[in-house]
Design a protein around this motif. Structure first.
Motif, PDB file in Angstrom:
ATOM      1  N   ASP A  15     -78.982  29.153  -7.293  1.00  0.00           N
ATOM      2  CA  ASP A  15     -77.860  30.006  -6.883  1.00  0.00           C
ATOM      3  C   ASP A  15     -77.157  29.451  -5.643  1.00  0.00           C
ATOM      4  OD1 ASP A  15     -78.387  31.698  -8.994  1.00  0.00           O
ATOM      5  OD2 ASP A  15     -79.500  33.163  -7.768  1.00  0.00           O
ATOM      6  N   GLU A  16     -77.935  28.971  -4.701  1.00  0.00           N
ATOM      7  CA  GLU A  16     -77.347  28.404  -3.476  1.00  0.00           C
ATOM      8  C   GLU A  16     -76.524  27.154  -3.796  1.00  0.00           C
ATOM      9  OE1 GLU A  16     -76.259  28.050   0.405  1.00  0.00           O
ATOM     10  OE2 GLU A  16     -77.347  29.718  -0.513  1.00  0.00           O
ATOM     11  N   LEU A  17     -77.051  26.279  -4.637  1.00  0.00           N
ATOM     12  CA  LEU A  17     -76.304  25.080  -5.028  1.00  0.00           C
ATOM     13  C   LEU A  17     -75.037  25.438  -5.801  1.00  0.00           C
ATOM     14  CD1 LEU A  17     -79.162  22.647  -6.078  1.00  0.00           C
ATOM     15  CD2 LEU A  17     -77.691  22.499  -4.075  1.00  0.00           C
ATOM     16  N   ARG A  18     -75.114  26.450  -6.651  1.00  0.00           N
ATOM     17  CA  ARG A  18     -73.932  26.893  -7.403  1.00  0.00           C
ATOM     18  C   ARG A  18     -72.851  27.390  -6.444  1.00  0.00           C
ATOM     19  NH1 ARG A  18     -76.240  30.333 -11.291  1.00  0.00           N
ATOM     20  NH2 ARG A  18     -76.712  28.452 -12.448  1.00  0.00           N
ATOM     21  N   GLU A  19     -73.239  28.154  -5.431  1.00  0.00           N
ATOM     22  CA  GLU A  19     -72.285  28.668  -4.452  1.00  0.00           C
ATOM     23  C   GLU A  19     -71.660  27.528  -3.647  1.00  0.00           C
ATOM     24  OE1 GLU A  19     -69.950  31.300  -2.441  1.00  0.00           O
ATOM     25  OE2 GLU A  19     -71.216  31.712  -4.176  1.00  0.00           O
ATOM     26  N   GLN A  20     -72.479  26.571  -3.215  1.00  0.00           N
ATOM     27  CA  GLN A  20     -71.946  25.433  -2.453  1.00  0.00           C
ATOM     28  C   GLN A  20     -71.000  24.603  -3.315  1.00  0.00           C
ATOM     29  OE1 GLN A  20     -75.221  23.217  -0.875  1.00  0.00           O
ATOM     30  NE2 GLN A  20     -75.753  24.770   0.634  1.00  0.00           N
ATOM     31  N   THR A  21     -71.337  24.418  -4.578  1.00  0.00           N
ATOM     32  CA  THR A  21     -70.480  23.658  -5.483  1.00  0.00           C
ATOM     33  C   THR A  21     -69.142  24.357  -5.672  1.00  0.00           C
ATOM     34  OG1 THR A  21     -72.423  22.837  -6.646  1.00  0.00           O
ATOM     35  CG2 THR A  21     -70.327  22.655  -7.792  1.00  0.00           C
ATOM     36  N   ARG A  22     -69.166  25.677  -5.789  1.00  0.00           N
ATOM     37  CA  ARG A  22     -67.928  26.438  -5.957  1.00  0.00           C
ATOM     38  C   ARG A  22     -67.030  26.257  -4.727  1.00  0.00           C
ATOM     39  NH1 ARG A  22     -70.024  31.397  -6.701  1.00  0.00           N
ATOM     40  NH2 ARG A  22     -70.395  30.908  -8.872  1.00  0.00           N
ATOM     41  N   LYS A  23     -67.613  26.314  -3.537  1.00  0.00           N
ATOM     42  CA  LYS A  23     -66.830  26.125  -2.303  1.00  0.00           C
ATOM     43  C   LYS A  23     -66.262  24.712  -2.221  1.00  0.00           C
ATOM     44  CE  LYS A  23     -69.328  29.516   0.477  1.00  0.00           C
ATOM     45  NZ  LYS A  23     -70.260  29.702   1.591  1.00  0.00           N
ATOM     46  N   GLN A  24     -67.071  23.715  -2.576  1.00  0.00           N
ATOM     47  CA  GLN A  24     -66.606  22.330  -2.529  1.00  0.00           C
ATOM     48  C   GLN A  24     -65.504  22.083  -3.556  1.00  0.00           C
ATOM     49  OE1 GLN A  24     -67.360  20.021  -0.362  1.00  0.00           O
ATOM     50  NE2 GLN A  24     -68.848  21.272   0.718  1.00  0.00           N
ATOM     51  N   ARG A  25     -65.611  22.691  -4.723  1.00  0.00           N
ATOM     52  CA  ARG A  25     -64.590  22.529  -5.748  1.00  0.00           C
ATOM     53  C   ARG A  25     -63.260  23.119  -5.273  1.00  0.00           C
ATOM     54  NH1 ARG A  25     -66.539  25.536 -10.251  1.00  0.00           N
ATOM     55  NH2 ARG A  25     -68.288  24.122 -10.165  1.00  0.00           N
ATOM     56  N   ARG A  26     -63.309  24.273  -4.627  1.00  0.00           N
ATOM     57  CA  ARG A  26     -62.094  24.898  -4.098  1.00  0.00           C
ATOM     58  C   ARG A  26     -61.477  24.018  -3.011  1.00  0.00           C
ATOM     59  NH1 ARG A  26     -60.498  28.388   0.007  1.00  0.00           N
ATOM     60  NH2 ARG A  26     -58.826  29.802  -0.595  1.00  0.00           N
ATOM     61  N   LYS A  27     -62.319  23.492  -2.139  1.00  0.00           N
ATOM     62  CA  LYS A  27     -61.817  22.628  -1.064  1.00  0.00           C
ATOM     63  C   LYS A  27     -61.186  21.363  -1.637  1.00  0.00           C
ATOM     64  CE  LYS A  27     -64.389  22.354   2.567  1.00  0.00           C
ATOM     65  NZ  LYS A  27     -65.416  21.979   3.565  1.00  0.00           N
ATOM     66  N   ALA A  28     -61.803  20.777  -2.664  1.00  0.00           N
ATOM     67  CA  ALA A  28     -61.250  19.570  -3.287  1.00  0.00           C
ATOM     68  C   ALA A  28     -59.900  19.865  -3.944  1.00  0.00           C
ATOM     69  CB  ALA A  28     -62.231  19.016  -4.318  1.00  0.00           C
ATOM     70  N   ALA A  29     -59.771  21.017  -4.579  1.00  0.00           N
ATOM     71  CA  ALA A  29     -58.499  21.374  -5.209  1.00  0.00           C
ATOM     72  C   ALA A  29     -57.406  21.551  -4.152  1.00  0.00           C
ATOM     73  CB  ALA A  29     -58.661  22.650  -6.025  1.00  0.00           C
TER      74      ALA A  29
END
Length: 152
Positions: A25-39
């Protein structure tokens, strides 16, 4: 007694499953934040590209008021090329042919490796380790895992 061992194993399995789910769950949340930042960075870069194109067009049109169109376009291209060259130079940590510390490396191979940020081989110490004669290998400690252990 066997019943307690079964309970311990069951408890360990449950704890491991909870830990895995928490990490997932923690990795999923971090990935979601990184994906938003990359976009957001990608959108910012695209808009900056369009802004640069509009600026180049404005410069070209301003030059075209007093020059032929082809000359205005050529001057605008030269200005953009010089700006790109300056920015590339600012992005490099050192000039080609120099080591990061500013010392010149010998030959073309040194220049290529300085540009890549490395040396062709690891540095050699100026003197052998204390207690060893030149040209000999120091003995390995007894607790070294690479030393083979012979069983009698």
């Amino acid at each position: 007694m066997d019943h307690l061992e079964h309970l311990d194993k069951h408890l360990v399995d449950e704890l491991a499953q909870v830990a895995r789910e928490t990490v997932r769950d923690e990795l999923r949340e971090q990935t979601r934040k990184q994906r938003r930042k990359a976009a957001l960075y990608a959108a910012s870069g695209a808009l900056a590209l369009y802004a640069g194109a509009a600026l180049a067009l404005a410069v070209g049109l301003a030059l075209a008021l007093g020059l032929p169109d082809w000359a205005a376009a050529l001057i605008t291209a030269v200005i953009l090329g010089v700006a790109a060259f300056v920015l590339r130079g600012m992005a490099r940590p050192s000039r080609p042919g120099e080591h990061a510390a500013g010392t010149r490396l010998p030959g073309r191979a040194g220049a290529d490796q300085a540009a890549a940020g490395g040396m062709p081989y690891p540095p050699v110490p100026p003197a052998p380790p204390a207690g060893t004669a030149p040209g000999t290998v120091p003995p390995r400690p007894a607790d070294d895992p690479d030393v083979p252990h012979h069983r009698a």
